[in-house]
Write an enzyme that holds these catalytic residues in place. Structure first.
Site, short mmCIF file in Angstrom:
data_model
loop_
_atom_site.label_atom_id
_atom_site.label_comp_id
_atom_site.label_asym_id
_atom_site.label_seq_id
_atom_site.Cartn_x
_atom_site.Cartn_y
_atom_site.Cartn_z
N CYS A 22 33.25 53.44 93.14
CA CYS A 22 32.18 53.60 92.17
C CYS A 22 32.55 52.87 90.88
O CYS A 22 33.62 53.10 90.31
CB CYS A 22 31.96 55.08 91.90
SG CYS A 22 30.98 55.44 90.43
N GLU A 23 31.68 51.99 90.42
CA GLU A 23 32.00 51.21 89.24
C GLU A 23 31.90 52.01 87.94
O GLU A 23 32.34 51.55 86.89
CB GLU A 23 31.10 49.98 89.15
CG GLU A 23 29.66 50.25 88.85
CD GLU A 23 28.82 48.98 88.79
OE1 GLU A 23 27.88 48.95 87.98
OE2 GLU A 23 29.10 48.02 89.54
N HIS A 24 31.35 53.22 88.00
CA HIS A 24 31.21 54.03 86.79
C HIS A 24 32.49 54.80 86.46
O HIS A 24 32.81 55.00 85.30
CB HIS A 24 30.05 55.01 86.94
CG HIS A 24 28.74 54.33 87.10
ND1 HIS A 24 27.70 54.86 87.86
CD2 HIS A 24 28.28 53.14 86.63
CE1 HIS A 24 26.67 54.04 87.83
NE2 HIS A 24 26.99 53.00 87.09
N HIS A 25 33.20 55.25 87.51
CA HIS A 25 34.40 56.07 87.28
C HIS A 25 35.63 55.54 88.03
O HIS A 25 36.70 56.12 87.92
CB HIS A 25 34.13 57.51 87.72
CG HIS A 25 32.99 58.16 87.01
ND1 HIS A 25 31.72 58.23 87.56
CD2 HIS A 25 32.90 58.74 85.79
CE1 HIS A 25 30.90 58.84 86.71
NE2 HIS A 25 31.60 59.15 85.63
N GLN B 276 25.99 52.40 95.06
CA GLN B 276 25.48 52.43 96.43
C GLN B 276 24.16 51.69 96.57
O GLN B 276 23.91 51.03 97.59
CB GLN B 276 25.35 53.88 96.90
CG GLN B 276 24.92 54.02 98.36
CD GLN B 276 24.90 55.46 98.81
OE1 GLN B 276 25.66 56.28 98.32
NE2 GLN B 276 24.02 55.78 99.74
N HIS C 171 30.27 60.81 97.31
CA HIS C 171 30.83 60.21 96.10
C HIS C 171 31.83 61.17 95.46
O HIS C 171 31.45 62.28 95.05
CB HIS C 171 29.72 59.87 95.12
CG HIS C 171 28.82 58.77 95.57
ND1 HIS C 171 28.80 57.52 94.97
CD2 HIS C 171 27.92 58.71 96.59
CE1 HIS C 171 27.92 56.75 95.59
NE2 HIS C 171 27.37 57.45 96.58
N CYS D 79 33.07 60.93 92.62
CA CYS D 79 32.75 61.17 91.22
C CYS D 79 31.85 62.39 91.05
O CYS D 79 31.76 62.95 89.95
CB CYS D 79 32.12 59.94 90.58
SG CYS D 79 30.59 59.39 91.36
#
Length: 202
Positions: free
Chosen positions: A87-90, A128, A156, A158
């Site tokens: 996941c590119e956010h976390h 995703q 996920h 996250c």
């Protein structure tokens, strides 16, 4: 869109990757010099390079010469392709399965090539939704079929390890091209086959 070069700290550009990881460990771990952590920075560097190797791959390289002339005009589906991404956010993993289908228009690709396309785009920092669209577009651009359908279902970390901490929530995304968009029967058949065998919660 921000300029990634300008947003980088120039003082860090020349710092070895493993030293950046080592500094992160020192900031988070009250006992960073214990024996088990000694080679962790190097292991993390190696691991992250493997997990993001998709940046060095292209759909054309993944498929190679695995395209064949064929007059088959019914749905071809490769189901339950395992995927692991970040996941590119976390920068936490998400993992699950992809279902890839298409209706040929004179060309088919080797069955393993659908899985290789999933690898190209999953081995990157991702969301995703984008991953699903990229796989569908790659099939569409590569063999020019009459239609493409892709469904991705994933868990996920996250959401599971942090944040709302919901362990049983699954995210399902889909992307359609051509006949899968225009023809409801084709779309319904694809979705039915994708979800076959799933136990629905009441």
């Amino acid at each position: 869109m921000s300029d990634s070069t300008n947003s980088r700290n120039p003082d860090l550009i020349q710092v070895p990757f493993s030293d950046l990881i080592r500094e992160m460990i020192y900031r988070l771990d009250p006992d960073p010099e214990r024996e088990g952590m000694e080679r962790t920075p190097e292991r993390v560097e190696k691991s992250m390079k493997f997990l993001t190797q998709g940046y060095s791959l292209t759909p054309a390289e993944a498929i190679g010469d695995g395209i064949f002339e064929e007059r088959h005009h019914n749905m071809v589906m490769v189901k339950d392709i395992e995927l692991y991404s970040m996941c590119e956010h976390h920068l936490l993993p998400f993992f699950g399965k992809a279902h890839v289908a298409y209706i040929p228009d004179g060309q088919i690709m080797g069955l393993s090539k659908a899985a290789r396309l999933v690898e190209v785009f999953s081995r990157r920092f991702q969301v995703q939704e984008r991953l699903t669209e990229q796989v569908a577009q790659a099939v569409w651009d590569t063999i020019h079929p009459m239609g493409v359908g892709v469904v991705v279902e994933a868990y996920h970390l996250c959401m599971m390890m942090r944040g709302v901490e919901k362990q049983n929530s699954k995210t399902i995304t889909s992307a359609m091209r051509g006949t899968f968009l225009r023809d409801q029967k084709t779309r319904d058949e694809f979705l039915r086959l994708s979800m076959a065998g799933h136990v629905l919660l009441s």
